[in-house]
Design an enzyme around this catalytic site. Sequence first.
Site, PDB file in Angstrom:
ATOM      1  N   ASP A 250      -9.310   0.216   1.843  1.00 46.68           N
ATOM      2  CA  ASP A 250      -8.346  -0.193   2.872  1.00 46.68           C
ATOM      3  C   ASP A 250      -8.929   0.180   4.238  1.00 46.68           C
ATOM      4  OD1 ASP A 250      -6.086  -0.893   4.295  1.00 46.68           O
ATOM      5  OD2 ASP A 250      -5.029   0.974   3.852  1.00 46.68           O
TER       6      ASP A 250
ATOM      7  N   ASP B  91       0.849  -1.192   0.000  1.00 43.34           N
ATOM      8  CA  ASP B  91       0.000   0.000   0.000  1.00 43.34           C
ATOM      9  C   ASP B  91       0.885   1.243   0.000  1.00 43.34           C
ATOM     10  OD1 ASP B  91      -2.422   1.324  -0.087  1.00 43.34           O
ATOM     11  OD2 ASP B  91      -2.754   1.239   2.080  1.00 43.34           O
TER      12      ASP B  91
ATOM     13  N   ARG C 196       0.389  14.630  13.828  1.00 44.10           N
ATOM     14  CA  ARG C 196       1.649  15.192  14.318  1.00 44.10           C
ATOM     15  C   ARG C 196       1.663  16.707  14.380  1.00 44.10           C
ATOM     16  NH1 ARG C 196       2.715  10.735  11.245  1.00 44.10           N
ATOM     17  NH2 ARG C 196       2.769  11.983   9.366  1.00 44.10           N
TER      18      ARG C 196
ATOM     19  N   LYS D  50      -4.980  -2.336  10.111  1.00 40.43           N
ATOM     20  CA  LYS D  50      -5.332  -2.487   8.696  1.00 40.43           C
ATOM     21  C   LYS D  50      -5.631  -3.930   8.302  1.00 40.43           C
ATOM     22  CE  LYS D  50      -3.762   1.739   7.298  1.00 40.43           C
ATOM     23  NZ  LYS D  50      -4.539   2.692   6.481  1.00 40.43           N
TER      24      LYS D  50
ATOM     25  N   ARG E 299      -8.573   3.474  13.271  1.00 39.83           N
ATOM     26  CA  ARG E 299      -7.649   4.580  13.551  1.00 39.83           C
ATOM     27  C   ARG E 299      -7.088   4.550  14.962  1.00 39.83           C
ATOM     28  NH1 ARG E 299      -6.228   5.688   8.550  1.00 39.83           N
ATOM     29  NH2 ARG E 299      -7.969   6.396   7.261  1.00 39.83           N
TER      30      ARG E 299
ATOM     31  N   HIS F 150      -3.794  13.800   1.163  1.00 42.25           N
ATOM     32  CA  HIS F 150      -3.986  12.830   2.247  1.00 42.25           C
ATOM     33  C   HIS F 150      -2.791  12.869   3.204  1.00 42.25           C
ATOM     34  CE1 HIS F 150      -5.172   9.195   4.368  1.00 42.25           C
ATOM     35  NE2 HIS F 150      -4.035   8.612   4.048  1.00 42.25           N
TER      36      HIS F 150
ATOM     37  N   PHE G  74       1.213   5.666  -0.556  1.00 51.60           N
ATOM     38  CA  PHE G  74       0.779   6.835   0.248  1.00 51.60           C
ATOM     39  C   PHE G  74       0.957   8.043  -0.668  1.00 51.60           C
ATOM     40  CE2 PHE G  74       2.251   9.487   4.165  1.00 51.60           C
ATOM     41  CZ  PHE G  74       0.988   9.575   4.732  1.00 51.60           C
TER      42      PHE G  74
ATOM     43  N   GLN H  10      -4.446   1.774  14.968  1.00 50.65           N
ATOM     44  CA  GLN H  10      -3.317   2.268  14.160  1.00 50.65           C
ATOM     45  C   GLN H  10      -2.484   3.298  14.927  1.00 50.65           C
ATOM     46  OE1 GLN H  10      -4.679   4.077  10.476  1.00 50.65           O
ATOM     47  NE2 GLN H  10      -2.610   4.640   9.820  1.00 50.65           N
TER      48      GLN H  10
ATOM     49  N   THR I 113      -9.439  -5.964   3.716  1.00 53.50           N
ATOM     50  CA  THR I 113      -9.240  -4.981   2.654  1.00 53.50           C
ATOM     51  C   THR I 113     -10.110  -5.460   1.505  1.00 53.50           C
ATOM     52  OG1 THR I 113      -6.946  -4.722   3.380  1.00 53.50           O
ATOM     53  CG2 THR I 113      -7.483  -3.863   1.190  1.00 53.50           C
TER      54      THR I 113
ATOM     55  N   THR J 220      -4.757   6.380   0.072  1.00 52.91           N
ATOM     56  CA  THR J 220      -6.023   7.109   0.058  1.00 52.91           C
ATOM     57  C   THR J 220      -5.964   8.264  -0.939  1.00 52.91           C
ATOM     58  OG1 THR J 220      -6.237   6.575   2.372  1.00 52.91           O
ATOM     59  CG2 THR J 220      -7.674   8.299   1.531  1.00 52.91           C
TER      60      THR J 220
ATOM     61  N   GLU K   6     -10.130  12.253   7.668  1.00 51.43           N
ATOM     62  CA  GLU K   6     -10.010  13.597   7.101  1.00 51.43           C
ATOM     63  C   GLU K   6     -11.351  14.319   7.049  1.00 51.43           C
ATOM     64  OE1 GLU K   6      -7.154  13.723   3.526  1.00 51.43           O
ATOM     65  OE2 GLU K   6      -7.541  11.598   3.783  1.00 51.43           O
TER      66      GLU K   6
ATOM     67  N   GLU L  60     -10.842   3.746   3.594  1.00 59.27           N
ATOM     68  CA  GLU L  60      -9.900   4.548   2.814  1.00 59.27           C
ATOM     69  C   GLU L  60     -10.180   4.325   1.341  1.00 59.27           C
ATOM     70  OE1 GLU L  60      -5.986   5.542   5.439  1.00 59.27           O
ATOM     71  OE2 GLU L  60      -5.798   3.746   4.218  1.00 59.27           O
TER      72      GLU L  60
ATOM     73  N   TYR M  21       1.542   2.087  15.551  1.00 58.14           N
ATOM     74  CA  TYR M  21       2.316   2.315  14.318  1.00 58.14           C
ATOM     75  C   TYR M  21       3.736   2.825  14.524  1.00 58.14           C
ATOM     76  CZ  TYR M  21       2.235   7.430  13.806  1.00 58.14           C
ATOM     77  OH  TYR M  21       2.451   8.771  13.955  1.00 58.14           O
TER      78      TYR M  21
ATOM     79  N   GLU N 105      -9.281   4.020  -2.152  1.00 55.09           N
ATOM     80  CA  GLU N 105      -8.042   3.781  -2.887  1.00 55.09           C
ATOM     81  C   GLU N 105      -8.363   3.065  -4.194  1.00 55.09           C
ATOM     82  OE1 GLU N 105      -4.631   2.296  -0.836  1.00 55.09           O
ATOM     83  OE2 GLU N 105      -5.391   2.829   1.159  1.00 55.09           O
TER      84      GLU N 105
HETATM   85 CA   LIG Z   1      -4.097   2.911   2.908  1.00 57.71          CA
HETATM   86 MG   LIG Z   2      -6.752  -3.056   4.830  1.00 56.11          MG
END
Ligand SMILES: [Ca+2]
Ligand SMILES: [Mg+2]
Lengths: 421, 421
Positions: free
Chosen positions: A237, A130, A146, A257, A241, A137, A132, A244, A261, A354, A368, A203, A248, A205
């Site tokens: 996906d 996957d 962050r 995740k 959250r 996004h 990014f 994650q 999927t 995403t 988002e 997500e 992560y 995608e």
């Molecule tokens: Ca993803």
């Molecule tokens: Mg997934």
Amino acid sequence: MALQSFIPVHPDSHFPIQNLPYGVFKPQPTSTPRPAVAIGDYALDLYEIALAGLFYGPILKGSDCFLQPNLNKFLAMGRPAWKEARVTLQKLLSSSEPALRDNESLRQKSLVPLSKVEMLLPVAIGDYTDFFSSMHHAKNCGTIFRGPQNPIPANWFHLPIAYHGRASSIVISGTDIVRPRGQGHPAGNSPPYFGPSKKLDFELEMAAVVGPGNELGKPVDVNEAGDHIFGLVLMNDWSARDIQAWEYVPLGPFLGKSFGTTISPWIVTLDALEPYACDAPKQDPNPLPYLAEKKSKNYDITLEVQIKPAGQEDSCLVTRSNFKNLYWTLTQQLAHHTINGCNLRPGDLLGTGTISGPEPESLGCLLELTWNGTKPLSLNGTTRTFLEDGDEVIFSGYSKGNGYNVGFGTCSGKILPSLPC
Amino acid sequence: MALQSFIPVHPDSHFPIQNLPYGVFKPQPTSTPRPAVAIGDYALDLYEIALAGLFYGPILKGSDCFLQPNLNKFLAMGRPAWKEARVTLQKLLSSSEPALRDNESLRQKSLVPLSKVEMLLPVAIGDYTDFFSSMHHAKNCGTIFRGPQNPIPANWFHLPIAYHGRASSIVISGTDIVRPRGQGHPAGNSPPYFGPSKKLDFELEMAAVVGPGNELGKPVDVNEAGDHIFGLVLMNDWSARDIQAWEYVPLGPFLGKSFGTTISPWIVTLDALEPYACDAPKQDPNPLPYLAEKKSKNYDITLEVQIKPAGQEDSCLVTRSNFKNLYWTLTQQLAHHTINGCNLRPGDLLGTGTISGPEPESLGCLLELTWNGTKPLSLNGTTRTFLEDGDEVIFSGYSKGNGYNVGFGTCSGKILPSLPC
Ligand SMILES: [Ca+2]
Ligand SMILES: [Mg+2]
Ligand SMILES: [Ca+2]
Ligand SMILES: [Mg+2]
Ligand code: NI
């Protein structure tokens, strides 16, 4: 006038003769899986077409690639085989061609209403990656997780960031998704939360399906990477959250995740999408030579997400985005993936990440859209921050032709309640 | 006195009758792959043993699990089948049993000198996961990459951190590893480095091979997780530290790892390792209930890394560690992996993460041993910070019995120069 099939195709259909996406289906619950292309409201059974000897071209004549339970063998054959199949099938299905049109017994055997078939995963997926690749996004996630100072990591503009996902839990559109349980970020010094995810998200995608692979130790040149990509599917996906956010650091997403999927059943080929190719965004800084391609190509594919809230009849549009919002192209993703010598295999899946656009109504996930749950969305008189049990999420995607759509159908899944704790 | 085989087994051998690890080999270059167990200096061809009707137990009688080109089907059958096979083969190979001992033609067909066989990957690996379960390794890496304040991330003591690795590039011991090219961390504001990795490293790991899997959405209880693990192999998770350091924020390791991962050919079963089981370290804080197991078990397995520097004849011991240094157990890893509903499949590989011990001479990678290249290692009169072209890295592992070893053989790989840029 556009090419027409003898099979009637409604102008709103995603599957005109200009498309002919590939999938795998079971005509009956007890049948073995068979490759097909979609045409209007039908699946054309390629097993029957191959048995009838209608693949007469030099590459596919006598091949058993359509007698397989998945498309991997056909994908491994590469673009010359894909082009030959497309020419053969467009001719066979065209209004002027009698071979199938006037053969009632073969029509009976080979054309199965889509409403009656069970669709399966079209490929055996060895590895799933996957990326990014949407700047919008990356910027929004960075800001949420962050803070607004340097939300996009320093490496992002130099390489298409990616991680390995879980291949075993990729499921076909329509499969229910059980809300995952797991550990969530603790508040202050309390122990971590454990239970059903409270921040279940989708997500939006797409994913590229790899055709011929490459040998371990032999990278693919970015200008030849297009020949390693068979086509695209829609991909959800699903992401927890809270799981994650806690897990992560420092090794990336894992259980947030890997519970599921979802991909759409029909692979739309790059050959069918070629009329919708467009320039990719200008990249600044210039990419390193191994990522600098002669022609940097995106595709104009409208993408929509609808949510059907639990207990309601109607679904509600929550976002409209476009594949062309991606900063890193599919070919850059694939070349980067192999630059260290990593081998790809036919049927591997490369998710784009995403696909968020710049506008507030083009954001590709609830993280988002609701700004991490702080701004609820209105849906048919109810509201959502994250997904609730019974919610169904439905993606669709299409490119508009002159009087027809080259579309992906839908990619949907419904949330089932978690197991008891 | 310990059980003895009619096949002579040297006391230093890793493969006495007490071990009987499983692998897959080709007796001749043109043969199809066949399952085997190792005994002394021989591979016992289980294809021939099955054809000869010598699996007479109720589960394996008539089964085609040893007529397959990999062990996946046998692994899926679970511990009752594994126990039955072990009992049958220990009896068949014991000094007092005439069935094979006195059948010269079957001995000729079924016992192949290890020096003459080509070993293959023993399983088809659907997904490969790498954990991060040694506290010493986590602490050292955190200190090197993020400084001495809080080197271990807050989540580490609450869950066995892991990421998905690349399944396609897992190779069998003895396969050369081409030095990867890629982007390295830029110095200050200069553009990122591109070229052959300058910080190529090994990681001393072991990996669990999954037996029966679990359905998507159905987690495995931590107290039943042992029945989902067939056995262990040695694993070298080759790592390009410069590529890894630049790419890993925020989605974790990718190209810094995916250019190759080497495993040893013989899977030592948990049943053979049971005499070497020992208590796992006490965990503080107490794990959440889904990770709290009735009995928390490690194994006493000595692990050694030797480097044979380019152009030299002799290899040099660089580290000696032990599997029992792991903080999170195999069963906790597996239960955690599935708690969100993620499905495992037979043949999946779960790497432990680098197995570093507390002593300076028990560190499991050059990143730690040379403190990110700042303290070169002395090797046979030469020095190393990271691996150079032509270097060979050799892992071995064994548990000491009374007069014999239950061992893993070796897991080795040699570095070839990068492709020209
Ligand atoms: Ca993803
Ligand atoms: Mg997934
Ligand atoms: Ca590792
Ligand atoms: Mg590796
Ligand atoms: Ni994988």
